[in-house]
Design an enzyme around this catalytic site. Structure first.
Site, PDB file in Angstrom:
ATOM      1  N   GLY A  83     -24.557  -4.790 -23.449  1.00 38.83           N
ATOM      2  CA  GLY A  83     -25.626  -4.796 -22.443  1.00 38.83           C
ATOM      3  C   GLY A  83     -25.536  -3.538 -21.626  1.00 38.83           C
ATOM      4  O   GLY A  83     -24.493  -3.220 -21.073  1.00 38.83           O
ATOM      5  N   THR A  84     -26.608  -2.803 -21.582  1.00 41.79           N
ATOM      6  CA  THR A  84     -26.480  -1.459 -21.030  1.00 41.79           C
ATOM      7  C   THR A  84     -27.814  -0.811 -20.795  1.00 41.79           C
ATOM      8  O   THR A  84     -28.790  -1.169 -21.434  1.00 41.79           O
ATOM      9  CB  THR A  84     -25.741  -0.600 -22.088  1.00 41.79           C
ATOM     10  OG1 THR A  84     -24.378  -0.881 -21.996  1.00 41.79           O
ATOM     11  CG2 THR A  84     -25.968   0.867 -21.930  1.00 41.79           C
ATOM     12  N   THR A  85     -27.827   0.170 -19.867  1.00 41.49           N
ATOM     13  CA  THR A  85     -28.876   1.186 -19.950  1.00 41.49           C
ATOM     14  C   THR A  85     -28.185   2.528 -19.842  1.00 41.49           C
ATOM     15  O   THR A  85     -27.455   2.783 -18.887  1.00 41.49           O
ATOM     16  CB  THR A  85     -29.879   1.071 -18.800  1.00 41.49           C
ATOM     17  OG1 THR A  85     -30.235  -0.279 -18.629  1.00 41.49           O
ATOM     18  CG2 THR A  85     -31.109   1.893 -19.088  1.00 41.49           C
TER      19      THR A  85
END
Lengths: 257, 289
Positions: free
Chosen positions: B66-68
């Site tokens: 989960g990331t940006t």
């Protein structure tokens, strides 16, 4: 569990009591039996000249090429066993392409010289193989457009040179000639002249006995045509004749004291 | 082992010899990577260790992801801006993960997808880059570095690795940016955003991106894009780390909490006070109870 391995009487390349690797030294002798190669670095060019041994009457001379392309901008000339050289050059060509694929850039001449030298060294430290009987001279340019000339030998060392000669009857004589006559900042014409003169020390004159390749930055390697070569040779011979004549003229005809 | 039970794998013997045959200087070679001693290693890893999106749904212990992350090239270099949240399913494992990996003073890599996969393989890339430097006496180009990583990913294709990274740096040819992912995709580009919050980031980036941004504008754009992405994407958040890559290498230019940033720009309006009559009625009701 038992080991079974093929037992050789001894590995092919082992140290002698006084620290020599005789197989490697014998390989260098094999190089001397090959035909001459001269490399000269000019101010903006590299010239590789090779001796073309006399071709048998029935043989097609075009099938014997001692100067080969490793890559677009790298040229190699070798002295020694042609068959060994063929194998080395093939490995080097593959490595150059592999480098281009992985790094998206052309391999530097130093990288290629290092690779070939590493290959030659590995055959001096393995059982069941013999060293390559080949020394090579590689010509090319650095990223900063400076001409470079590299040498590799059967021991697996590589080094950069301003001018050098390998192979042929008298390697030493040609090397000494180059030492005496090379100077920095040689133009292309002067580099070609020096290469031809050096070759003429050991080779019969005539364009059919030599091959010359000239490398310049960013331009495909050019093989000097036999006409151009003959011109240079004739010019050099003329110069040598005149030098002889002037020495003869300046000496008194009868020297009576 | 307890972990293996949770991961639901069953017993498999592990052997350390994974013959990876690569010739010449570019070998992953001396790396002894432990893999299960089963007939079809790729299938086994894929079925049991697949960190890709949605693949670990039925596991008790899910992989951290989960990331940006985003990076873009402009006239003055490259801006890299990332969040710092790691989630395991619905559990926020960490809000302070370092998602920019400093491969060397001139190369940066970002982390998106499986945290372990990114971190391990980018550190391995750092090792390979260092060996290149020692052998060739010059720094590796961004093109070559990203290629080494992509080639490694290709070797492990089908094993269930999850990695979406951007490799960026400044080399002889100027600032460069490559996107590399776990199926060995390798793309050169000017703007990339990777991760669950990437769509939100692209919205902001594409809107305001220009090649001739000033340094301050570029940093601000990087910050805003992450700020908006972390606000809307549940799997992104924590701290925004912004790096700049220039001719002399990279520098870290900003590190701040995304929540604070967001509410600094978009403060919540205070509620109007309840009218008198309603307040009184509510008091009475409470007394009755």
């Amino acid at each position: 569990r038992y080991f079974t391995k093929m037992s050789y009487d001894r590995a092919i390349t082992v140290f002698s009591p006084d620290g020599h690797l005789f197989q490697v030294e014998y390989a260098m002798e094999a190089v001397k039996r090959g035909s001459s190669v001269v490399g000269v670095r000019g101010i903006d060019c590299v010239v590789l000249g090779v001796e073309k041994k006399a071709v048998a009457q029935l043989q097609d001379p075009r099938t014997i090429r001692k100067i080969a392309k490793l890559d677009d901008d790298l040229t190699i000339a070798f002295a020694g066993f042609t068959a060994d050289a063929r194998v080395l050059i093939e490995k080097a060509r593959l490595e150059a392409q592999s480098f281009r694929l992985t790094c998206e850039d052309a391999p530097s001449i130093e990288y290629m010289a290092r690779f070939i030298a590493k290959m030659q060294q590995s055959y001096t430290q393995r059982g069941g193989v013999r060293p390559f009987g080949v020394s090579s001279m590689i010509g090319g340019f650095s990223k900063d457009k400076l001409p470079q000339l590299y040498l590799t030998d059967p021991a697996g060392t590589y080094s950069a040179w301003k001018a050098y000669a390998i192979g042929g009857r008298s390697e030493k004589a040609v090397q000494e000639f180059l030492e005496k006559n090379w100077s920095a900042n040689l133009s292309e014409a002067d580099s070609i002249r020096l290469t031809v003169k050096a070759l003429m020390e050991v080779v019969d004159s005539g364009s059919k006995n030599m091959d010359l390749a000239v490398m310049k930055f960013g331009v495909p390697v050019k093989m000097v045509t036999s006409e151009e070569l003959q011109e240079v040779i004739s010019d050099i011979e003329r110069e040598q004749e005149e030098a002889k004549k002037s020495v003869a003229e300046s000496a008194p005809i009868d020297s009576t004291v | 082992m307890a972990t293996f039970d949770i991961l639901n794998i069953g017993s498999a013997k592990w052997d350390r010899s994974h013959p990876v045959n690569f010739s010449s200087e570019f070998s992953v070679g001396d790396n002894e990577f432990m893999l299960p001693a089963v007939e079809n290693r790729a299938e086994f890893c894929r079925n049991n260790f697949n960190a890709e999106k949605g693949m670990d749904q039925d596991r008790e212990l899910k992989f951290m992801k989960g990331t940006t992350t985003l990076a873009f090239k402009y006239n003055g270099g490259v801006i890299v801006s990332v969040d710092s949240r790691a989630t395991q399913g619905n559990y926020i494992a960490s809000n302070s993960v370092k998602k920019v990996i400093e491969i060397n003073p001139f190369l940066l890599g970002t982390m998106a997808g499986g945290a372990a996969d990114c971190s391990y393989w980018e550190r391995d890339l750092g090792r390979q880059c260092r060996i290149y430097e020692l052998r060739n006496k010059e720094r590796i180009s961004v093109a070559a570095a990203s290629k080494l990583l992509a080639n490694t990913m290709y070797q492990y294709r089908g094993y269930g690795l999850s990695m979406g990274t951007m490799i960026t740096g400044w080399d002889k040819t100027g600032p460069q940016l490559y996107y590399v992912d776990n199926d060995a995709t390798r793309i050169h580009g000017d703007i990339f955003s990777v991760g669950s919050g990437s769509t939100y980031a692209y919205g902001v980036l594409d809107n305001y991106y220009r090649k001739d941004l000033t340094f301050e504008e570029a940093v601000e754009l990087g910050k805003r894009a992450i700020m908006h992405a972390t606000h809307r994407d549940a799997m992104s958040g924590g701290i925004n780390n912004v790096y700049h890559v220039g001719e002399a290498g990279w520098t870290k230019v900003w590190s701040g909490d995304v929540n604070e940033e967001y509410y600094r720009h978009y403060p919540i309006a205070t509620l109007p006070p309840a009218p008198e009559a309603v307040a009184g009625a509510m008091e009475e009701k409470r007394m009755e109870l």
